[in-house]
Motif scaffolding. Sequence first.
Motif, mmCIF file in Angstrom:
data_model
loop_
_atom_site.group_PDB
_atom_site.id
_atom_site.type_symbol
_atom_site.label_atom_id
_atom_site.label_comp_id
_atom_site.label_asym_id
_atom_site.label_seq_id
_atom_site.Cartn_x
_atom_site.Cartn_y
_atom_site.Cartn_z
ATOM 1 N N VAL A 76 0.826 -1.228 0.000
ATOM 2 C CA VAL A 76 0.000 0.000 0.000
ATOM 3 C C VAL A 76 0.857 1.273 0.000
ATOM 4 C CG1 VAL A 76 -2.014 -1.072 1.023
ATOM 5 C CG2 VAL A 76 -0.345 -0.055 2.533
ATOM 6 N N GLY A 77 1.912 1.246 -0.808
ATOM 7 C CA GLY A 77 2.749 2.433 -0.962
ATOM 8 C C GLY A 77 3.695 2.698 0.180
ATOM 9 N N LYS A 78 3.872 1.734 1.101
ATOM 10 C CA LYS A 78 4.757 1.935 2.251
ATOM 11 C C LYS A 78 5.773 0.798 2.334
ATOM 12 C CE LYS A 78 1.302 4.153 5.251
ATOM 13 N NZ LYS A 78 0.623 4.047 6.563
ATOM 14 N N GLU A 79 6.919 1.094 2.936
ATOM 15 C CA GLU A 79 7.874 0.048 3.290
ATOM 16 C C GLU A 79 8.038 0.096 4.802
ATOM 17 O OE1 GLU A 79 12.462 -1.368 2.382
ATOM 18 O OE2 GLU A 79 11.482 0.061 1.069
ATOM 19 N N VAL A 80 7.642 -0.970 5.478
ATOM 20 C CA VAL A 80 7.628 -0.954 6.946
ATOM 21 C C VAL A 80 8.366 -2.167 7.496
ATOM 22 C CG1 VAL A 80 5.420 0.280 7.037
ATOM 23 C CG2 VAL A 80 5.437 -2.210 7.122
ATOM 24 N N ASP A 81 8.868 -2.002 8.720
ATOM 25 C CA ASP A 81 9.458 -3.119 9.457
ATOM 26 C C ASP A 81 8.364 -3.783 10.279
ATOM 27 O OD1 ASP A 81 12.019 -2.821 8.566
ATOM 28 O OD2 ASP A 81 12.677 -1.562 10.215
ATOM 29 N N ILE A 82 8.399 -5.098 10.364
ATOM 30 C CA ILE A 82 7.475 -5.861 11.202
ATOM 31 C C ILE A 82 8.300 -6.590 12.258
ATOM 32 C CG2 ILE A 82 5.670 -7.610 11.286
ATOM 33 C CD1 ILE A 82 4.812 -5.363 9.535
ATOM 34 N N ARG A 83 8.033 -6.305 13.529
ATOM 35 C CA ARG A 83 8.724 -7.008 14.615
ATOM 36 C C ARG A 83 7.800 -8.103 15.137
ATOM 37 N NH1 ARG A 83 10.030 -2.970 18.695
ATOM 38 N NH2 ARG A 83 8.590 -3.936 20.139
ATOM 39 N N LEU B 181 6.171 -1.216 12.445
ATOM 40 C CA LEU B 181 7.032 -0.050 12.661
ATOM 41 C C LEU B 181 7.112 0.735 11.356
ATOM 42 C CD1 LEU B 181 9.833 -1.927 14.622
ATOM 43 C CD2 LEU B 181 8.017 -0.518 15.593
ATOM 44 N N ASP B 182 6.276 1.747 11.248
ATOM 45 C CA ASP B 182 6.183 2.552 10.029
ATOM 46 C C ASP B 182 6.984 3.838 10.217
ATOM 47 O OD1 ASP B 182 5.542 3.874 7.730
ATOM 48 O OD2 ASP B 182 3.402 4.064 8.151
ATOM 49 N N LYS B 183 8.172 3.886 9.603
ATOM 50 C CA LYS B 183 9.046 5.045 9.791
ATOM 51 C C LYS B 183 8.406 6.317 9.241
ATOM 52 C CE LYS B 183 13.411 4.212 9.063
ATOM 53 N NZ LYS B 183 14.734 4.054 8.410
ATOM 54 N N TYR C 146 12.512 10.350 19.854
ATOM 55 C CA TYR C 146 13.018 10.341 18.479
ATOM 56 C C TYR C 146 12.769 11.686 17.794
ATOM 57 C CZ TYR C 146 14.078 5.318 18.192
ATOM 58 O OH TYR C 146 14.639 4.073 18.351
ATOM 59 N N SER C 147 11.620 12.292 18.074
ATOM 60 C CA SER C 147 11.326 13.614 17.497
ATOM 61 C C SER C 147 12.330 14.646 17.992
ATOM 62 C CB SER C 147 9.909 14.046 17.859
ATOM 63 O OG SER C 147 8.968 13.110 17.397
ATOM 64 N N ALA C 148 12.662 14.581 19.291
ATOM 65 C CA ALA C 148 13.656 15.497 19.849
ATOM 66 C C ALA C 148 15.022 15.258 19.210
ATOM 67 C CB ALA C 148 13.737 15.327 21.365
ATOM 68 N N PRO D 75 14.402 -2.806 22.023
ATOM 69 C CA PRO D 75 15.201 -2.901 20.801
ATOM 70 C C PRO D 75 15.316 -1.547 20.108
ATOM 71 C CG PRO D 75 12.946 -3.496 20.343
ATOM 72 C CD PRO D 75 12.982 -3.127 21.803
ATOM 73 N N VAL D 76 16.143 -1.481 19.056
ATOM 74 C CA VAL D 76 16.172 -0.299 18.186
ATOM 75 C C VAL D 76 14.932 -0.390 17.298
ATOM 76 C CG1 VAL D 76 17.396 0.891 16.344
ATOM 77 C CG2 VAL D 76 18.683 -0.146 18.223
ATOM 78 N N GLU D 77 13.943 0.451 17.579
ATOM 79 C CA GLU D 77 12.675 0.337 16.855
ATOM 80 C C GLU D 77 12.770 0.949 15.468
ATOM 81 O OE1 GLU D 77 9.183 1.468 18.901
ATOM 82 O OE2 GLU D 77 9.430 -0.031 20.466
ATOM 83 N N TYR D 78 13.269 2.183 15.379
ATOM 84 C CA TYR D 78 13.382 2.862 14.094
ATOM 85 C C TYR D 78 14.843 3.257 13.875
ATOM 86 C CZ TYR D 78 8.330 3.434 14.639
ATOM 87 O OH TYR D 78 6.990 3.212 14.819
ATOM 88 N N GLN D 79 15.350 3.033 12.682
ATOM 89 C CA GLN D 79 16.718 3.423 12.365
ATOM 90 C C GLN D 79 16.703 4.840 11.807
ATOM 91 O OE1 GLN D 79 18.440 0.339 9.912
ATOM 92 N NE2 GLN D 79 17.605 -1.269 11.227
ATOM 93 N N LEU D 80 17.399 5.746 12.508
ATOM 94 C CA LEU D 80 17.386 7.159 12.153
ATOM 95 C C LEU D 80 18.683 7.535 11.449
ATOM 96 C CD1 LEU D 80 15.996 8.558 15.537
ATOM 97 C CD2 LEU D 80 14.708 7.925 13.504
#
Length: 570
Positions: free
Chosen positions: A267-274, A291-293, A339-341, A358-363
């Motif tokens: 659906v137009g997204k690339e997401v991680d699934i834990r 986990l939708d970045k 993460y926003s900060a 865990p590391v949820e989102y890779q920034l």
Amino acid sequence: METESSSSKLYEIFLRRNAAKPEVLLEARKDAEATGSRFEKVLAEKNLVSASHMVLALSEYLNMPPVALGHFTPDPQLLDLAPREVLTRHHMLPLHRCGRLLTVAMGDPFDVIGLVTVHDLSGLEVVPVVAPDREITDLLQRFTREPTQGLEDILRDVAESDVEFGLERKEDISLEEMLESAEDAPVIRIVNSIMVEGLRKRASDIHIEPMEKIVRLRYRIDGMLCENPSPPKHLQAAITSRIKIMSNLNIAERRVPQDGRFKIKAVGKEVDIRVSILPTVHGEKIVMRILDKSSLAPNLDALQLDPKSLANLRYAIAQPHGMILVTGPTGSGKTTTLYSALQELNQPDVNIITVEDPVEYQLPGINQVQAHAEIGLTFAAGLRSILRQDPDIVLIGEIRDGETAAIAVQAALTGHLVLSTLHTNDAAGAIARMVYMGIEPFLLASSLLMTQAQRLYRKLCPACKQERAMPSELLLANHLDADKFRGLALFQPRGCPKCNDTGFRGRAALMEILLADDSIRDLILKNANTGAVAEQAVKNGMTTLREVGLQRVREGITNFEEILRVTTAD
């Protein structure tokens, strides 16, 4: 019925464009006049002209821009502006939004009712363009297919004989049989459909729960679990094996918990699934965290905070050193806030290192360390190593013990900005918790910049929320002053297709921010209790979680019941 003049003009346009042989066009025109149908409809139904000729002719006749959609990918957020059945019925596809203007492709540009319907549902000014009807239909089928219906269709197609094993003989299933069944097309389609539906419904978690006679499927949407049509019980083992294969887990091991991870693009997204798999008495329960970045807030402004909370948060993270503690229960958005900060602080001249579990989102641009307690890489051990990496800003996923707390305080005292989370109920409680973990009050008073408590509340669906009378009994039962809400427009949920009939769509954060000024530091040094610290913070201007939430009610963003659900009395 189409007028003769419009039929003549369209006939002349098709004729001039050599869209078809003159005798073919003339015959179609006679058919239209005889049956009372529209001329272009007759041409389309009999496939007498190509799609491109049809679009260009209608574009010229209506003075409406034409567009080709062969390589177009719709924006999922725009597709949510109107229910799928409305778009399909009127052959319309939202293409682009600019402010209050919504550009919509129309397969039938004469469909005025469709234009009015989309305008009413979206609340936007609709700018129509002409596109091939077939291309619109194809895109709607690919990107707006109702996954629930798709899953039900798949389940109807799958007979018990398609898979030869069931719960009765699960201990006798061979590894080869498990692999073979997990790769069966029906199982793959069911698992794919389950995940696509989760993405379409903006779910944060997917729960597949084996019960005695059924397999329960639930999605966590805006923090609440919602029941869905269940997969067949006889496919339970095959579905579990398929998910294990995708997660690179051991499909033969069904006695111990397992954790894995994989990526999907849909659906137009690339997401991680834990993935977390837990053995239960009726089989293995699966929870998949989505986990939708793309849903991460790129900065603090995107968190939709009240102006006071935003200003206080910005003030704290702008300090050169000290400790910031974000508190709240699991699932209250603490990681998202941090993460926003970090994304706001992430500059080329700043070294940011995190240790998380865990590391949820890779920034991008931030050095992230995954904690592994089983090999000795605990938060404390990781933090010690991080401090030898010349960091400016350090994020600790969670302060769980006295050792981690002590190192964090030392780091804050020696020139680092330290951000972390704690599990406490309110901002003042974080101070008592740190002291309880063995931190000396004088060290805490010297290092602490700010503590913050937060909760997530559901926002009312803007498309269907409706006004309500003052709920006097509810206010009285919760010791709230009704006079503070008189004369204001108060709302309650109703439910519509855009919010899956829940009445709510999306969540936002409530924040209670306690800035550590001299008066707070004096109380810390005196080892004052949590109540005294909270009382002083309110005198200093702190707005409590309950009060921040009630302000959202006054603004019409949410309702009383939701704020009372997520906050406690002051």
